[in-house]
Design a protein around this motif. Structure first.
Motif, PDB file in Angstrom:
ATOM      1  N   UNK A 393      -4.113  -2.304  -9.864  1.00 57.75           N
ATOM      2  CA  UNK A 393      -4.378  -1.029  -9.322  1.00 57.75           C
ATOM      3  C   UNK A 393      -3.277  -0.162  -9.303  1.00 57.75           C
ATOM      4  N   UNK A 394      -3.134   1.122  -9.580  1.00 59.90           N
ATOM      5  CA  UNK A 394      -2.260   2.172  -9.590  1.00 59.90           C
ATOM      6  C   UNK A 394      -1.910   2.612  -8.150  1.00 59.90           C
ATOM      7  N   UNK A 395      -0.602   2.306  -7.590  1.00 64.64           N
ATOM      8  CA  UNK A 395      -0.259   2.369  -6.235  1.00 64.64           C
ATOM      9  C   UNK A 395      -0.130   4.103  -6.030  1.00 64.64           C
ATOM     10  N   UNK A 396      -0.751   4.519  -4.834  1.00 65.92           N
ATOM     11  CA  UNK A 396      -0.446   6.112  -4.413  1.00 65.92           C
ATOM     12  C   UNK A 396       0.400   5.899  -3.055  1.00 65.92           C
ATOM     13  N   UNK A 397       0.293   4.714  -2.441  1.00 65.02           N
ATOM     14  CA  UNK A 397       1.021   4.751  -1.557  1.00 65.02           C
ATOM     15  C   UNK A 397       1.897   3.425  -1.476  1.00 65.02           C
ATOM     16  N   UNK A 398       3.327   3.299  -0.927  1.00 66.60           N
ATOM     17  CA  UNK A 398       3.679   1.924  -0.958  1.00 66.60           C
ATOM     18  C   UNK A 398       3.391   0.557  -0.645  1.00 66.60           C
ATOM     19  N   UNK A 399       3.744  -0.423  -1.084  1.00 69.47           N
ATOM     20  CA  UNK A 399       3.298  -1.727  -0.292  1.00 69.47           C
ATOM     21  C   UNK A 399       3.592  -1.923   0.988  1.00 69.47           C
ATOM     22  N   UNK A 400       4.778  -1.820   1.300  1.00 70.79           N
ATOM     23  CA  UNK A 400       5.327  -1.914   2.748  1.00 70.79           C
ATOM     24  C   UNK A 400       4.341  -1.290   3.753  1.00 70.79           C
ATOM     25  N   UNK A 401       4.108   0.095   3.361  1.00 65.52           N
ATOM     26  CA  UNK A 401       3.399   0.993   4.245  1.00 65.52           C
ATOM     27  C   UNK A 401       2.021   0.305   4.272  1.00 65.52           C
ATOM     28  N   UNK A 402       1.290  -0.019   3.088  1.00 58.87           N
ATOM     29  CA  UNK A 402       0.188  -0.698   3.262  1.00 58.87           C
ATOM     30  C   UNK A 402       0.165  -1.872   3.920  1.00 58.87           C
ATOM     31  N   UNK A 403       1.135  -2.813   4.023  1.00 58.94           N
ATOM     32  CA  UNK A 403       1.443  -3.658   4.599  1.00 58.94           C
ATOM     33  C   UNK A 403       1.494  -3.480   6.118  1.00 58.94           C
ATOM     34  N   UNK A 404       1.924  -2.232   6.567  1.00 55.10           N
ATOM     35  CA  UNK A 404       1.836  -2.052   8.146  1.00 55.10           C
ATOM     36  C   UNK A 404       0.481  -1.199   8.455  1.00 55.10           C
ATOM     37  N   UNK A 405      -0.663  -1.386   7.771  1.00 56.64           N
ATOM     38  CA  UNK A 405      -1.678  -0.560   8.164  1.00 56.64           C
ATOM     39  C   UNK A 405      -2.647  -1.462   8.612  1.00 56.64           C
ATOM     40  N   UNK A 428       6.083   6.001  13.066  1.00 55.80           N
ATOM     41  CA  UNK A 428       5.695   6.517  11.691  1.00 55.80           C
ATOM     42  C   UNK A 428       5.449   5.664  10.679  1.00 55.80           C
ATOM     43  N   UNK A 429       5.616   4.138  11.004  1.00 58.87           N
ATOM     44  CA  UNK A 429       5.313   3.208  10.105  1.00 58.87           C
ATOM     45  C   UNK A 429       4.170   2.584  10.185  1.00 58.87           C
ATOM     46  N   UNK A 430       3.294   3.007  11.480  1.00 54.20           N
ATOM     47  CA  UNK A 430       2.081   2.340  11.824  1.00 54.20           C
ATOM     48  C   UNK A 430       1.130   3.314  11.012  1.00 54.20           C
ATOM     49  N   UNK A 431      -0.022   2.679  10.602  1.00 53.14           N
ATOM     50  CA  UNK A 431      -1.149   3.559  10.236  1.00 53.14           C
ATOM     51  C   UNK A 431      -2.300   2.677  10.532  1.00 53.14           C
ATOM     52  N   UNK A 432      -3.435   3.505  10.879  1.00 50.60           N
ATOM     53  CA  UNK A 432      -4.570   2.868  11.301  1.00 50.60           C
ATOM     54  C   UNK A 432      -5.685   3.709  10.402  1.00 50.60           C
ATOM     55  N   UNK A 433      -6.198   2.744   9.565  1.00 53.03           N
ATOM     56  CA  UNK A 433      -7.208   3.456   8.453  1.00 53.03           C
ATOM     57  C   UNK A 433      -8.613   2.884   8.632  1.00 53.03           C
ATOM     58  N   UNK A 434      -9.704   3.833   8.799  1.00 51.44           N
ATOM     59  CA  UNK A 434     -10.740   3.285   9.364  1.00 51.44           C
ATOM     60  C   UNK A 434     -11.873   3.862   8.201  1.00 51.44           C
ATOM     61  N   UNK A 435     -12.744   3.000   7.824  1.00 55.63           N
ATOM     62  CA  UNK A 435     -13.486   3.418   6.936  1.00 55.63           C
ATOM     63  C   UNK A 435     -15.016   2.890   7.264  1.00 55.63           C
ATOM     64  N   UNK A 436     -16.042   4.011   7.001  1.00 56.52           N
ATOM     65  CA  UNK A 436     -17.259   3.985   7.946  1.00 56.52           C
ATOM     66  C   UNK A 436     -18.318   3.377   7.052  1.00 56.52           C
TER      67      UNK A 436
END
Lengths: 634, 634
Positions: A393-405, A428-436
């Motif tokens: 997969x080509x990354x559009x976000x950093x892996x560290x950021x993804x790890x904190x999601x 700023x390092x915390x992401x909550x990503x929701x898929x429906x």
């Protein structure tokens, strides 16, 4: 390939790019943009137009590499712990000082004892100890940088140290973006029905600038071949690349291919890439022209795939690369065998693995790019991937950021959006990503290790209980259930409730047009339950089989007049200025593996649920109660 | 920690960053920079200061998803191959057109046969087929982006589609760079001996701008505590971060720690990071101050490690991440157990593996950062890595670019620089990266799978033959040898040859100061051979054991007056304006594994060696002959 055919072909991407390059060369397009001399400080981000040879050495003189004293190494011969040598002849030096004439070594401050103006050494030093030699970093005449190098801060500093005051770099390529279409109106205006905001030009110009180009957006051109031809020629006269937006397919008002064929060379019309298929690649007046499709995902990807390499070549530089990672497919992915499929994926770090979940694939769903963490290219010739298969997969976000999601999959609720927003505000390092995908889909995703939490409000018609009976059926290991909120479900109706609906009993009224939610959605289970306890046959509800996938989708259908009513939450009704007939108050819960409750990743979420500010915010939305928010119900 | 101590401590990096954050909070530094409203088109690269909620749905109306005709699905019921349905009531639509009132589905153009004004369908269509629903992309009121999100082109396009005309983003943090030091002079001036160009400010300001900040470089401040204090206070008054360059150690003229302690709070003086150890972290007038060391590698890394996360936090965004890869260590790497070691590495794709070769580790060697493809952090507590060990490397160049890089290790020659430069000019994707470890080191690197080609001019004293005898001894498998060039070796002497040297016989002259090359260097082997055939004992050459690692290093030593002469090539003598006494003409060859001669990677190099333009360029350098260039001698 000239003239324009009424059909769009399916040329493989690499072949299309080669055909475009060849057409550009034949038409006399410049291979590189000119070089210009700029002050070394202004050269960062630009590409060297000639090699940079060192004009001087750096350091330019022998200097002290440490704070201490400069000595003659020969004077220290024989010095030892038991036989110190006392020196009269030395010079105190600091790091970077030129080595004083007559000395050939430096002794660190810490190793010198000063006694009565003399320096006592307890060890001999070899010549040139702690001396930074002339040219240690850069030797005059050596190649510092080749041409075609994109300059970074360290590069320009090294060039300056090597004596460069100016550097010859490529001027920025100029990209002209020409929006077309009778229905297109500028961003900032209020579009009437049928009109579309010109967001593509905004995006494409920004993409060009991100690559270090200058970008100019021209006025919107009507769907008129003569006007488009004039606009392309005017743009070509002042740009290194013209991007003509929309009109690249073969519909009645699609003139791009015809205009390019008539005014210059049409190299390619249609590529084996999805989204992005109806692309036009050609040349007008010795300037490359990209005809980008009007669907925003197509427009963006088409620019990436075809324009970005061309612009890098004009600068004589390597194209920028996206980093990649390996991920596990969350579910089976089918792909058309005849074209490269650019699939946007969400990535989550779940159970020690990076998991890729495909996002909606429509060319018109720009939010699929906005929400994507990565791009998965399924090349032509590959039919897709199995669930669990490892993919690049080509990354559009950093892996560290993804790890904190925190990855939430399941039923969607506005409260999750509020939580996402407040979590980020706090850190700023915390992401909550929701898929429906609905409540049941979320529970299945949790079971399959694809998410951290699943949002569920799934009513069990047999017991009248929410979520827990399903959890018992689906999971063999320990699962925790945390209450997020109670919320009102009801019938979303047109403003003023013109049909005078009062509740579920009215849904079997003849002629009433209902819009339902998809199978597995909690809201659909609620409807089934309410119909069941009234003894009403779902077959009597006209539109029962019509499915929308979100509360907002249901509200949109009512708003557009495609349906008279559908079940949903108050917030969705409000979003479209619609009215609402309450039916039930239900609990909406977060389900997760019990072993993960205490994970660091989730701690900020549990903290948030206890905060008064958050609860007040949620209750102020209307239709919510936070009386049990944060309570662990299992 | 106040006041400044005369010694520099060794605080672990994470602890130092935390202490700095705490000191900033205590001193009342703002946690975030202010939000400002900007037009949506100007917001790319900026960070959202508030969540972006969708103000409108996109699409804003139901529209045709295909070119074709709009129909009522109910009218098509029963249509089949054998039972076509003829419709009078339909409307021709193009992709994106609003769905005309009264219709609820779209049939693709390709599936419609028009006969006498009527549309013939051979299949029934379900309601809402090929209809893009209102809100399919964005539903009004949904959370489009959280705050703390760095906006990309697709993001601003989606925001505009969702009704945003302006966005509230963080203003750019302002970084003030304050260079200090009596010996520092501005870039663009001609430095006298002992003076150093202010390349650090150029670099640090560019690093700040790369992060999206505004950067201002102040005038150079003398080594005077009162002047530095005044400059820091003035900078603090107008910046969000002050970077004070140099003077951060504990030498006589190092005032940074003392100034910060006196004018504000000194949080940290000295971190367990190499390079970068003598760093100062503090606060003055409620503004964070970073005291960066004056060595350029230290300055750059210190900014990355401490300033970049602080600036990201001021914007409320996640810090940028470098992609990483796994590489195999080319050789053993020792590291100090007490500190994080930031090792610059070259990466090459050799034999199906990414191989990491450490570059020079000195804090003053900026070219080690310029030439680095990656950064390897050996954390405190780890003693180093074994040869062949797999390590995680932060990437400074793309892996594709690294994959297209010809890695040359061995003896260095200017002709390799010329080749590198001409290869890149012909194709921006080709890089020739050469590392200088001497001929024998290069052959060993080739044997160990660390490079593609090894440059060698190694004379075998026994046979008088070059390179081939060594190849026979070192390799068991097939090796190819391609002649690059013949070149003149000789004695590099001061301008005018004041000692009147005529050749190798003169090197045993009493009092003459020779500078030698390192063991394994071809030039040293040549000297040994020349001494041997004259029956001269190397012990009689004063300075025989003094080693430089490059031709330019030898020339620099002669130029600085540290030596009277040394053996080297004409180009090195010319680089320093020195004179040259020819001794021998030797072949300089490229050695590679025979199995790789036909690799695509190397094809451009072999092509180049055949080009007249290249040969003319090389011979014009002086001291070279291309008579056998490109000939395969084995």
């Amino acid at each position: 390939m000239t003239p324009a055919s009424p059909f769009v072909s399916d040329v493989p991407a690499a072949e299309a790019a080669a055909a475009w390059r060849a057409a550009c060369a034949d038409a006399g397009c410049p291979q590189r943009v000119d070089g210009v001399r700029v002050p070394v400080g202004d050269a960062v981000g630009r590409v060297t137009a000639e090699p940079v040879w060192a004009r001087r050495s750096s350091p330019a003189f022998d200097s002290a590499g440490m704070d201490g004293i400069a000595v003659r190494a020969a004077d220290t011969v024989g010095a030892a712990e038991t036989a110190p040598v006392l020196l009269d002849d030395f010079a105190v030096v600091d790091t970077g000082d030129p080595l004083p004439e007559g000395y050939d070594a430096v002794v660190m401050r810490e190793h010198v004892h000063h006694t009565g103006g003399r320096a006592e050494l307890r060890a001999a030093v070899p010549p040139y100890q702690h001396v930074r030699s002339i040219g240690e970093d850069i030797g005059a005449t050596e190649l510092l940088l080749p041409q075609g190098h994109r300059l970074r801060p360290v590069d320009v500093a090294a060039c300056a140290a090597a004596g460069a005051v100016e550097l010859r770099v490529r001027r920025r390529p100029v990209v002209a973006v020409v929006p077309t279409g009778d229905e297109i109106v500028p961003v900032g205006t209020e579009p009437a029905t049928g009109q579309i905001l010109d967001t593509n030009s905004l995006m494409l110009a920004a993409q060009a600038r991100e690559l270090g180009c200058a970008a100019r957006v021209h006025d919107i051109v009507a769907d008129d071949p003569a006007a488009i031809t004039a606009a392309v020629r005017a743009a070509a006269a002042e740009a290194d690349l013209v991007v003509l937006v929309a009109g690249s397919s073969a519909g009645r008002d699609d003139y791009t291919a015809r205009v390019v064929a008539a005014a210059g060379t049409l190299a390619v019309h249609g590529v084996a890439v999805r989204p992005g298929h109806p692309v036009v690649l050609g040349v007008v007046d010795a300037t490359p022209v990209l005809g980008a499709p009007g669907y925003p995902v197509s427009a963006s990807l088409t620019f990436d795939i075809f324009a970005a390499p061309l612009l890098a070549a004009l600068e004589g530089a390597a194209p920028r690369e996206r980093p990649t990672t390996t991920a596990r497919m969350a579910r089976k992915l089918a792909s058309s065998i005849g074209s490269d499929d650019w699939v946007r994926v969400r990535l989550g770090h779940v159970g020690g693995d990076v998991v890729a979940t495909p996002l909606p694939r429509g060319a018109g769903v720009l939010t699929s790019l906005v929400r994507a963490d990565g791009l998965l290219v399924v090349p032509s010739g590959v039919e897709g991937h199995h669930a669990g298969e490892r993919v690049r997969v080509e990354l559009l976000r950093g892996l560290d950021e993804i790890g904190r999601t925190i990855v939430a999959i399941g039923s969607h609720d506005l409260v999750l959006d509020v939580a996402a927003s407040r979590l980020r505000a706090a850190d700023p390092l915390v992401t909550l990503a929701s898929s429906n995908v609905g409540s049941l889909g979320g529970l299945a995703a949790l079971r399959d290790g694809l998410c951290h939490v699943a949002g569920s409000h799934l009513l069990d018609p047999a017991t009248g209980e929410y979520t827990l009976p399903y959890v018992d059926r689906l999971f063999t290991d320990d699962v925790a259930v945390v209450r997020l909120v109670h919320r009102d479900q009801g019938l979303i109706v047109a403003p003023g409730n013109p049909l005078g609906l009062t509740g579920v009993d009215d849904l079997v009224r003849p002629g009433l047009r209902y819009v339902n939610r998809q199978r597995g959605a909690g809201t659909r289970a609620l409807l089934d339950h309410e119909l069941g306890r009234r003894g009403l046959d779902p077959a009597r509800v006209s539109g029962y089989s019509r499915e929308e996938h979100t509360h907002l989708g249901v509200a949109a259908a009512v708003s557009a007049g495609r349906a008279d009513t559908g079940m949903g939450i108050l917030a969705a009704a409000r979003a479209f200025g619609l009215d609402f007939v309450p039916v039930a108050r239900e609990p909406y819960d977060l389900v997760l593996r019990a072993s993960t409750v205490d994970d660091d990743l989730l701690a900020p979420l549990w903290d948030l649920l206890q905060q008064d500010g958050f609860r007040e915010h949620v209750e102020a939305l209307g239709g919510y109660s936070c009386a049990e928010t944060g309570r662990r119900v299992r």
